[in-house]
Design a protein around this motif. Structure first.
Motif, short mmCIF file in Angstrom:
data_model
loop_
_atom_site.label_atom_id
_atom_site.label_comp_id
_atom_site.label_asym_id
_atom_site.label_seq_id
_atom_site.Cartn_x
_atom_site.Cartn_y
_atom_site.Cartn_z
N ALA A 63 0.66 -1.19 0.09
CA ALA A 63 0.18 -0.04 -0.08
C ALA A 63 0.87 1.12 0.02
CB ALA A 63 -0.86 -0.03 1.16
N GLU A 64 0.30 2.22 -0.32
CA GLU A 64 1.05 3.64 -0.27
C GLU A 64 1.13 3.98 1.15
OE1 GLU A 64 -1.28 6.61 -2.38
OE2 GLU A 64 -1.34 5.38 -4.28
N PRO A 65 2.44 4.75 1.36
CA PRO A 65 2.85 4.71 2.82
C PRO A 65 1.63 5.52 3.52
CG PRO A 65 4.49 5.55 1.41
CD PRO A 65 3.34 5.24 0.48
N GLU A 66 0.95 6.39 2.89
CA GLU A 66 0.05 7.13 3.72
C GLU A 66 -1.52 6.03 4.35
OE1 GLU A 66 1.03 8.21 1.20
OE2 GLU A 66 2.03 10.17 1.34
N GLN A 67 -1.57 5.49 3.10
CA GLN A 67 -2.59 4.42 3.29
C GLN A 67 -2.11 3.20 4.52
OE1 GLN A 67 -4.77 2.96 -0.14
NE2 GLN A 67 -4.52 4.94 -1.30
N ARG A 68 -1.05 2.86 4.10
CA ARG A 68 -0.38 1.75 5.42
C ARG A 68 -0.61 2.30 6.36
NH1 ARG A 68 5.20 1.82 4.13
NH2 ARG A 68 4.64 0.82 2.13
N GLU A 69 -0.26 3.61 6.78
CA GLU A 69 -0.30 3.91 8.14
C GLU A 69 -1.70 4.31 8.64
OE1 GLU A 69 0.75 8.45 10.56
OE2 GLU A 69 1.70 7.83 8.41
N ALA A 70 -2.76 4.77 7.78
CA ALA A 70 -3.98 4.72 7.98
C ALA A 70 -4.91 3.39 8.41
CB ALA A 70 -4.67 5.48 6.69
N ILE A 71 -4.41 2.43 7.52
CA ILE A 71 -4.90 0.80 7.98
C ILE A 71 -4.37 0.51 9.28
CG2 ILE A 71 -4.60 -1.44 7.17
CD1 ILE A 71 -4.59 -0.46 4.34
N HIS A 72 -3.06 0.89 9.59
CA HIS A 72 -2.28 0.36 10.69
C HIS A 72 -2.99 1.01 12.19
CE1 HIS A 72 1.31 -1.94 9.68
NE2 HIS A 72 0.44 -2.29 8.52
N ARG A 73 -3.36 2.18 11.80
CA ARG A 73 -4.25 2.97 12.86
C ARG A 73 -5.48 2.62 13.10
NH1 ARG A 73 -2.32 7.89 10.46
NH2 ARG A 73 -4.64 8.23 9.68
N LEU A 74 -6.10 2.32 11.87
CA LEU A 74 -7.58 1.66 12.17
C LEU A 74 -7.35 0.01 12.69
CD1 LEU A 74 -9.95 1.24 9.15
CD2 LEU A 74 -9.73 -0.72 10.63
N ALA A 75 -6.71 -0.71 12.46
CA ALA A 75 -6.34 -2.03 13.30
C ALA A 75 -6.08 -1.87 14.50
CB ALA A 75 -5.23 -2.70 12.20
N ALA A 76 -5.20 -0.86 14.80
CA ALA A 76 -4.75 -0.61 16.50
C ALA A 76 -6.05 -0.17 16.90
CB ALA A 76 -3.68 0.24 16.29
N ASP A 77 -6.87 0.54 16.63
CA ASP A 77 -8.04 0.84 17.15
C ASP A 77 -9.11 -0.34 17.63
OD1 ASP A 77 -7.18 3.37 17.28
OD2 ASP A 77 -8.21 4.17 15.65
N VAL A 78 -9.07 -1.12 16.56
CA VAL A 78 -9.98 -2.32 16.81
C VAL A 78 -9.10 -3.36 17.76
CG1 VAL A 78 -11.04 -4.21 15.37
CG2 VAL A 78 -11.18 -1.87 14.48
N MET A 79 -8.06 -3.52 17.36
CA MET A 79 -7.37 -4.74 18.11
C MET A 79 -6.96 -4.39 19.66
SD MET A 79 -7.44 -6.92 15.60
CE MET A 79 -6.48 -8.43 16.07
N GLY A 80 -6.94 -3.16 20.04
CA GLY A 80 -6.46 -2.68 21.08
C GLY A 80 -4.95 -3.23 21.63
N ASP A 81 -5.18 -3.88 22.95
CA ASP A 81 -3.82 -4.23 23.27
C ASP A 81 -3.32 -5.47 22.33
OD1 ASP A 81 -4.10 -2.63 25.46
OD2 ASP A 81 -4.97 -4.09 26.78
N LEU A 82 -3.95 -6.06 21.73
CA LEU A 82 -3.62 -7.24 20.91
C LEU A 82 -2.71 -6.60 20.02
CD1 LEU A 82 -6.76 -9.58 20.47
CD2 LEU A 82 -4.55 -9.97 21.70
N TRP A 83 -2.82 -5.49 19.35
CA TRP A 83 -2.00 -5.04 18.45
C TRP A 83 -0.54 -4.78 18.90
CZ3 TRP A 83 -2.46 -4.36 13.42
CH2 TRP A 83 -1.58 -3.65 12.82
N SER A 84 -0.24 -4.56 20.00
CA SER A 84 1.11 -4.51 20.38
C SER A 84 1.39 -5.73 21.11
CB SER A 84 1.16 -3.15 21.24
OG SER A 84 0.43 -3.26 22.50
N GLY A 85 0.56 -6.68 21.47
CA GLY A 85 0.95 -7.93 22.10
C GLY A 85 0.83 -8.99 21.15
N GLY A 86 0.30 -10.01 21.73
CA GLY A 86 0.39 -11.56 20.94
C GLY A 86 -0.79 -11.71 20.28
N THR A 87 -0.97 -12.86 19.80
CA THR A 87 -2.37 -13.33 19.41
C THR A 87 -3.30 -13.94 20.14
OG1 THR A 87 -1.36 -15.59 18.64
CG2 THR A 87 -1.25 -13.83 17.21
N ALA A 88 -3.14 -14.12 21.34
CA ALA A 88 -3.95 -14.73 22.32
C ALA A 88 -4.71 -13.55 23.25
CB ALA A 88 -2.98 -15.31 23.64
N PRO A 89 -5.95 -13.59 23.18
CA PRO A 89 -7.18 -12.49 24.01
C PRO A 89 -6.65 -12.25 25.26
CG PRO A 89 -8.30 -14.40 23.43
CD PRO A 89 -6.87 -14.68 22.73
#
Length: 318
Positions: free
Chosen positions: A292-318
């Motif tokens: 993806a374009e850099p701006e879109q990559r950043e936007a998608i990662h921000r979106l995913a971080a908002d949805v995933m919460g602590d999982l985004w910076s942690g592991g795959t176990a809830p």
């Protein structure tokens, strides 16, 4: 001549259907062109595909929809369960009708005519799948008009050979557009198709799976992925699709989308990198955002971080 067999629709495809409703297919004879059977969630469009297989009525069948929505796999998995051989062709801008019909090739010092996928499917009663048909030159595709309507194929370059259509021959096509061109500019190389050809097609719009159906896909393809993580991934995927399809107030905001195919890749990579720092983020980058374009990559990662919460910076176990 292959042996026909009757299949119960509800049992064969795992869907709700009237008791006793069947469709004709073939006994499994190990034909090499029968697609490999894999788990698949059949949707509403199944009934239209089965109706076409029962009686084409001089039509071809076009499945159109966004990339990765399961257009080709729908046809192939129906064929796999009915043991119906398939000739599958990936269309492109330089393809000619002769590539489909056949041509002379040099073999052991002499030339001989080798039939193409169209001629084989027509003669043997296979399904012909033209993938990404809207990438092909409409002038070349015009040669399919008579064949679709049930006329014999005459191969002038092979001494006027005539191949009459087998009753079980069917023509399917897939495309990201419905043949009228791509006003979004997202699908490079797409051509506007001839109206005379399109008039011979039934058309089915194929969208992405529902969240519950996609959850079933992830549970099958990545069974060790925690259910809550899978649900959050699907939420991210649907938000990306909404922005890609232009369903927001500002129209299309992304030029990449997270298809079911990519969703499965993301889930599997997240499990592969489990134990590493930020495995879900790293997996998403490899599965999608690295292209993806850099701006879109950043936007998608921000979106995913908002949805995933602590999982985004942690592991795959809830």
């Amino acid at each position: 001549m292959r042996t026909t067999q009757s299949f119960n629709i509800a049992q064969t495809f795992g869907v709700n259907a009237p008791k006793g409703l069947t469709i004709e297919g073939f006994a499994d004879d190990g034909h090499p062109q029968i697609p490999v059977l894999t788990p698949y969630v059949f949707r509403q469009g199944l009934s239209s595909v089965l109706a076409f297989l029962r009686q084409a009525g001089g039509d071809a069948f076009l499945l159109t929809g966004p990339t990765g929505s399961g257009k080709t796999s729908l046809i192939c998995q129906v064929a796999a369960r009915l043991h119906w051989p398939v000739q599958s062709v990936a269309c492109h801008g330089r393809m000619e009708l002769s590539d489909l019909v056949g041509q002379f090739v040099l073999c052991e010092g002499s030339t001989r005519f080798v039939h193409g996928p169209l001629a084989i499917a027509l003669r043997e009663g296979h399904l012909l799948i033209l993938n990404e048909i809207d990438l092909m030159d409409p002038a070349e595709l015009a040669g399919l008009n008579d064949v679709i309507e049930g006329q014999p194929l005459v191969i002038a370059q092979n001494g006027g050979e005539v191949i009459r259509p087998n009753p079980t021959f069917r023509v399917f096509a897939t495309g990201n557009t419905a043949g009228a061109g791509d006003p979004t500019g997202l699908y490079q190389g797409v051509l506007r198709q001839n109206l005379a050809l399109l008039d011979r097609f039934r058309v089915l719009q194929v969208g992405y799976l529902s969240p519950d159906d996609e959850l079933g896909v992830l549970e099958t393809c990545a069974p060790s992925l925690p259910r809550e993580v899978a649900r959050l991934m699907i939420t991210v995927a649907n938000e990306i699709r909404r922005l890609f399809l232009g369903e927001g107030e500002q129209g299309a905001e992304l030029t990449v989308t997270l298809s079911t195919r990519t969703l499965v890749r993301w889930a599997r990579l997240a499990l592969t990198f489990r134990g590493a720092p930020q495995p879900i983020a790293y997996a998403l980058e490899q599965a999608l955002t690295a292209r993806a374009e850099p701006e879109q990559r950043e936007a998608i990662h921000r979106l995913a971080a908002d949805v995933m919460g602590d999982l985004w910076s942690g592991g795959t176990a809830p």
